[in-house]
Design an enzyme around this catalytic site. Structure first.
Site, mmCIF file in Angstrom:
data_model
loop_
_atom_site.group_PDB
_atom_site.id
_atom_site.type_symbol
_atom_site.label_atom_id
_atom_site.label_comp_id
_atom_site.label_asym_id
_atom_site.label_seq_id
_atom_site.Cartn_x
_atom_site.Cartn_y
_atom_site.Cartn_z
ATOM 1 N N LYS A 125 0.841 -1.202 0.000
ATOM 2 C CA LYS A 125 0.000 0.000 0.000
ATOM 3 C C LYS A 125 0.875 1.250 0.000
ATOM 4 O O LYS A 125 0.663 2.178 -0.779
ATOM 5 C CB LYS A 125 -0.876 -0.019 1.251
ATOM 6 C CG LYS A 125 -1.776 1.175 1.385
ATOM 7 C CD LYS A 125 -2.478 1.187 2.725
ATOM 8 C CE LYS A 125 -3.107 -0.156 3.030
ATOM 9 N NZ LYS A 125 -4.067 -0.102 4.106
ATOM 10 N N LYS A 137 3.321 -2.087 11.147
ATOM 11 C CA LYS A 137 2.020 -1.997 11.833
ATOM 12 C C LYS A 137 2.265 -2.319 13.300
ATOM 13 O O LYS A 137 3.249 -2.991 13.625
ATOM 14 C CB LYS A 137 1.025 -3.010 11.231
ATOM 15 C CG LYS A 137 -0.417 -2.670 11.510
ATOM 16 C CD LYS A 137 -0.961 -1.592 10.596
ATOM 17 C CE LYS A 137 -2.335 -1.117 11.035
ATOM 18 N NZ LYS A 137 -2.942 -0.192 10.051
ATOM 19 N N GLY A 176 -2.572 6.268 13.464
ATOM 20 C CA GLY A 176 -3.743 5.634 14.069
ATOM 21 C C GLY A 176 -4.266 4.467 13.251
ATOM 22 O O GLY A 176 -3.818 4.204 12.137
ATOM 23 N N ASP A 177 -5.217 3.765 13.829
ATOM 24 C CA ASP A 177 -5.978 2.700 13.145
ATOM 25 C C ASP A 177 -7.186 2.460 14.054
ATOM 26 O O ASP A 177 -7.559 3.365 14.816
ATOM 27 C CB ASP A 177 -5.116 1.436 12.970
ATOM 28 C CG ASP A 177 -5.770 0.401 12.066
ATOM 29 O OD1 ASP A 177 -5.794 0.607 10.838
ATOM 30 O OD2 ASP A 177 -6.290 -0.625 12.560
ATOM 31 N N THR A 221 -8.596 8.847 4.531
ATOM 32 C CA THR A 221 -8.838 7.453 4.107
ATOM 33 C C THR A 221 -10.217 7.317 3.467
ATOM 34 O O THR A 221 -10.360 6.726 2.382
ATOM 35 C CB THR A 221 -8.683 6.481 5.292
ATOM 36 O OG1 THR A 221 -7.449 6.764 5.951
ATOM 37 C CG2 THR A 221 -8.692 5.038 4.828
ATOM 38 N N ASN A 252 -13.580 6.353 11.910
ATOM 39 C CA ASN A 252 -12.892 7.372 11.110
ATOM 40 C C ASN A 252 -13.080 7.162 9.607
ATOM 41 O O ASN A 252 -13.495 8.079 8.887
ATOM 42 C CB ASN A 252 -11.399 7.372 11.478
ATOM 43 C CG ASN A 252 -10.605 8.300 10.582
ATOM 44 O OD1 ASN A 252 -9.936 7.867 9.658
ATOM 45 N ND2 ASN A 252 -10.715 9.583 10.831
ATOM 46 N N SER A 389 -0.653 10.908 5.561
ATOM 47 C CA SER A 389 0.323 10.806 6.656
ATOM 48 C C SER A 389 1.716 11.176 6.131
ATOM 49 O O SER A 389 2.485 11.863 6.814
ATOM 50 C CB SER A 389 0.367 9.386 7.216
ATOM 51 O OG SER A 389 -0.631 9.217 8.191
HETATM 52 P P1 NDP Z 1 -12.265 3.214 14.010
HETATM 53 O O1 NDP Z 1 -11.867 2.601 15.296
HETATM 54 O O2 NDP Z 1 -12.342 4.677 13.918
HETATM 55 O O3 NDP Z 1 -13.659 2.631 13.510
HETATM 56 C C1 NDP Z 1 -13.858 1.261 13.323
HETATM 57 C C2 NDP Z 1 -15.333 1.043 13.087
HETATM 58 O O4 NDP Z 1 -15.552 -0.329 12.771
HETATM 59 C C3 NDP Z 1 -16.180 1.325 14.311
HETATM 60 O O5 NDP Z 1 -17.439 1.758 13.910
HETATM 61 C C4 NDP Z 1 -16.254 -0.038 14.975
HETATM 62 O O6 NDP Z 1 -17.359 -0.189 15.829
HETATM 63 C C5 NDP Z 1 -16.368 -0.944 13.779
HETATM 64 N N1 NDP Z 1 -15.824 -2.285 14.099
HETATM 65 C C6 NDP Z 1 -14.657 -2.608 14.719
HETATM 66 N N2 NDP Z 1 -14.528 -3.940 14.843
HETATM 67 C C7 NDP Z 1 -15.628 -4.466 14.316
HETATM 68 C C8 NDP Z 1 -16.098 -5.793 14.150
HETATM 69 N N3 NDP Z 1 -15.389 -6.840 14.586
HETATM 70 N N4 NDP Z 1 -17.290 -5.947 13.515
HETATM 71 C C9 NDP Z 1 -17.998 -4.876 13.064
HETATM 72 N N5 NDP Z 1 -17.610 -3.615 13.211
HETATM 73 C C10 NDP Z 1 -16.461 -3.407 13.828
HETATM 74 O O7 NDP Z 1 -11.230 2.621 12.936
HETATM 75 P P2 NDP Z 1 -10.887 3.178 11.477
HETATM 76 O O8 NDP Z 1 -12.076 3.781 10.873
HETATM 77 O O9 NDP Z 1 -9.642 3.955 11.606
HETATM 78 O O10 NDP Z 1 -10.492 1.833 10.733
HETATM 79 C C11 NDP Z 1 -11.459 1.020 10.065
HETATM 80 C C12 NDP Z 1 -10.757 0.106 9.080
HETATM 81 O O11 NDP Z 1 -10.024 0.896 8.123
HETATM 82 C C13 NDP Z 1 -9.726 -0.853 9.668
HETATM 83 O O12 NDP Z 1 -9.696 -2.036 8.913
HETATM 84 C C14 NDP Z 1 -8.412 -0.108 9.487
HETATM 85 O O13 NDP Z 1 -7.301 -0.969 9.477
HETATM 86 C C15 NDP Z 1 -8.661 0.508 8.106
HETATM 87 N N6 NDP Z 1 -7.829 1.646 7.779
HETATM 88 C C16 NDP Z 1 -7.828 2.773 8.555
HETATM 89 C C17 NDP Z 1 -7.075 3.862 8.184
HETATM 90 C C18 NDP Z 1 -7.148 5.151 8.919
HETATM 91 O O14 NDP Z 1 -6.591 6.152 8.416
HETATM 92 N N7 NDP Z 1 -7.783 5.237 10.056
HETATM 93 C C19 NDP Z 1 -6.178 3.810 7.020
HETATM 94 C C20 NDP Z 1 -6.312 2.616 6.221
HETATM 95 C C21 NDP Z 1 -7.088 1.574 6.616
HETATM 96 P P3 NDP Z 1 -17.211 0.024 17.414
HETATM 97 O O15 NDP Z 1 -17.324 1.502 17.628
HETATM 98 O O16 NDP Z 1 -18.337 -0.745 17.987
HETATM 99 O O17 NDP Z 1 -15.877 -0.525 17.812
#
Ligand code: NDP
Length: 457
Positions: A125, A137, A176-177, A221, A252, A389
């Site tokens: 990526k 990571k 973050g993640d 993202t 996010n 980033s």
């Molecule tokens: P956040 O913690 O901000 O949000 C995650 C969301 O997904 C929340 O709504 C959470 O719900 C939900 N969630 C988490 N685990 C589960 C599960 N097992 N089943 C269903 N829903 C779930 O994370 P991000 O938005 O930052 O990240 C989301 C995805 O995007 C991840 O795969 C991450 O690796 C990827 N990503 C993120 C980037 C970034 O810039 N942030 C960059 C590239 C990829 P709840 O509130 O209940 O936990």
């Protein structure tokens, strides 16, 4: 008769089989890691068939092995004075094209397999963004849910007290993640500076703009994913305007994917959290979602309290039964399985854009391809976050601060260029239209050539 090309393909496949089977033997207990490796390795078959020098240089054996895995204890005190213990990880996968770069995930499901799958994907990526950043990571099995701000701060301080030994602006730059947003990044950064006795903003990204963060990083993202899908939709003369969209998650990535899709005229009818999903046939009111999730740190089911047209359903899988033109899985890994993919197809989905990392199982991806669903794979479609980033790192080292519009415009250019590079690589290696193969090949080639040029690394 066996042609020269199929001979070389056979040799390449045998080589990949050997590398993958050896890995499987050693890491049978790490399913997510093996899934990510399998998806990438086999899509590289045409590359090894055309460039046997990569096999001679044992490139795959090297690239599947992280340069370093750090695993550590994180002890911290909760609000009742009790000592809690969590496990911390940092996997520094590849520094062939730049300092290690990749996010930190705080979630109870975190283990070595998950951090390795994410770190491995991150190599390709980051390469795709065109910027000089290696792959890494990290994270912890710490669960931020239900913790007070003071507990989150003490945990972040304890985590960084160990992690600081392995990172630095030219060494390894976390971000973050899941479970790590601006609040956690602030605590981590504060502790790093305190230990180092220096102000080094380039050590971590995702900071608030008031202390060295980049504008548009928060949005990057989600916006980037929509920009990528927008390019892809042009292939079938479709656009977000007037399309019905389902987005999983409400964190996010989801929030800003929804925002951009809505700005482009889409009707986003559903989103979720790890407890369940909401369906609003009038279109999701994003201000309410932001208030619940970003401000109150609440649950998505609270949405229906103020929107009587909307319904809430317990459990996450059902979200994929809602008919839509475009599905944007933005929550977590393996959230769309074969059955969910078949339901999406049955309901007429035209495109799937992965905002989350590895949200579709390998079987789900097969279903998309078998049914001509346009597919934007995670490592390309969600690269906008890490791309901005890297822009944050550039601003930190130049001591400059770009406007929101400047960063957003650069993001748009980067996402379009990633899309074009994926299309080009897929075509060049005989898989026209397959963005999954295109992304893997385009990301791999740059790292492979850097490794060859740097000798035995
Ligand atoms: P956040 O913690 O901000 O949000 C995650 C969301 O997904 C929340 O709504 C959470 O719900 C939900 N969630 C988490 N685990 C589960 C599960 N097992 N089943 C269903 N829903 C779930 O994370 P991000 O938005 O930052 O990240 C989301 C995805 O995007 C991840 O795969 C991450 O690796 C990827 N990503 C993120 C980037 C970034 O810039 N942030 C960059 C590239 C990829 P709840 O509130 O209940 O936990």
């Amino acid at each position: 008769m066996v042609t020269a090309m199929s001979d070389s393909q056979k040799v390449a496949t045998e080589y990949i089989d050997t590398v993958y089977n050896n890995l499987k033997e050693k890491h049978g207990h790490e399913p997510e890691f093996l899934q990510a490796v399998k998806e990438i390795l086999y899509s590289l078959t045409p590359v090894f068939a055309q460039r046997p020098e990569y096999m001679e240089a044992s490139l795959l054996e090297r690239i599947v092995e992280p340069e370093r895995v750090v695993k550590f204890r994180v002890s911290w005190e909760d609000d009742h004075g009790k000592i809690q213990v969590n496990r911390g990880y940092r996997v520094q996968y590849s520094s062939a094209i730049g300092p290690y770069k990749g996010g930190l995930r705080f979630h109870p499901s975190v283990n070595e397999s998950i951090i390795k799958f994410l770190g491995f994907e991150q190599i390709f990526k980051n390469s795709l963004t065109g910027q000089p950043i290696g792959g890494a990571k990290g994270g912890s099995d710490f669960d931020p849910k239900g913790k007070s701000d003071a507990e989150i701060m003490r945990f972040c301080q304890a985590f960084m007290t160990e992690l600081h030994k392995y990172i630095g602006p030219d060494v390894d730059v976390p971000a973050g993640d899941i479970g790590v947003g601006a609040r956690e990044i602030g605590f981590l950064f504060g502790q790093y500076n305190r230990i180092r006795g220096a102000y080094e903003p380039g050590v971590i990204t995702g900071k608030l703009p008031r202390f060295g963060g980049s504008l548009a990083r928060k949005e990057a993202t989600g916006y980037g994913c929509v920009y990528f899908v927008q390019e892809m939709l042009k292939e079938i003369n479709l656009s977000f305007a007037g399309a019905t969209v389902v987005v999983s998650g409400s964190g996010n990535v989801s929030t800003y994917a929804i925002e951009k899709a809505q700005q482009l005229g889409a009707k986003v009818v559903a989103c979720s959290d790890s407890n369940g999903y909401i369906y609003d046939p009038n279109g999701i009111d994003l201000d309410t979602v932001k208030e619940i999730k970003e401000v109150q740190h609440g649950r998505i089911k609270e949405y229906v309290e103020t929107h009587s047209n909307a319904t809430y359903t317990e459990g996450c899988q059902g979200i994929w039964t809602i008919p839509c033109d475009i599905a944007l899985p933005c929550a977590t890994q393996n959230e769309i399985n074969e059955e969910a993919a078949k339901t999406l197809v049955k309901n007429g989905v035209k495109a799937v854009g992965e905002g989350a990392n590895m949200p579709s199982t390998l079987q789900a991806i097969d279903v998309y391809f078998a049914n001509d669903v346009l597919f934007a794979p995670a490592k390309a479609a969600n690269a906008g976050g890490v791309a901005v980033s890297a822009l944050e790192m550039a601003q930190n080292s130049m001591r400059l601060f770009w406007t929101f519009e400047e960063v957003d415009q650069k993001l748009h250019v980067i996402m379009t260029s990633i899309y074009n590079n994926c299309v080009k690589a897929a075509k060049e290696f005989g898989h026209e239209g397959n963005l999954l193969i295109g992304a893997n090949i385009a990301g791999f080639l740059k790292v492979a050539d850097a490794m060859i040029a740097q000798g035995v690394i």
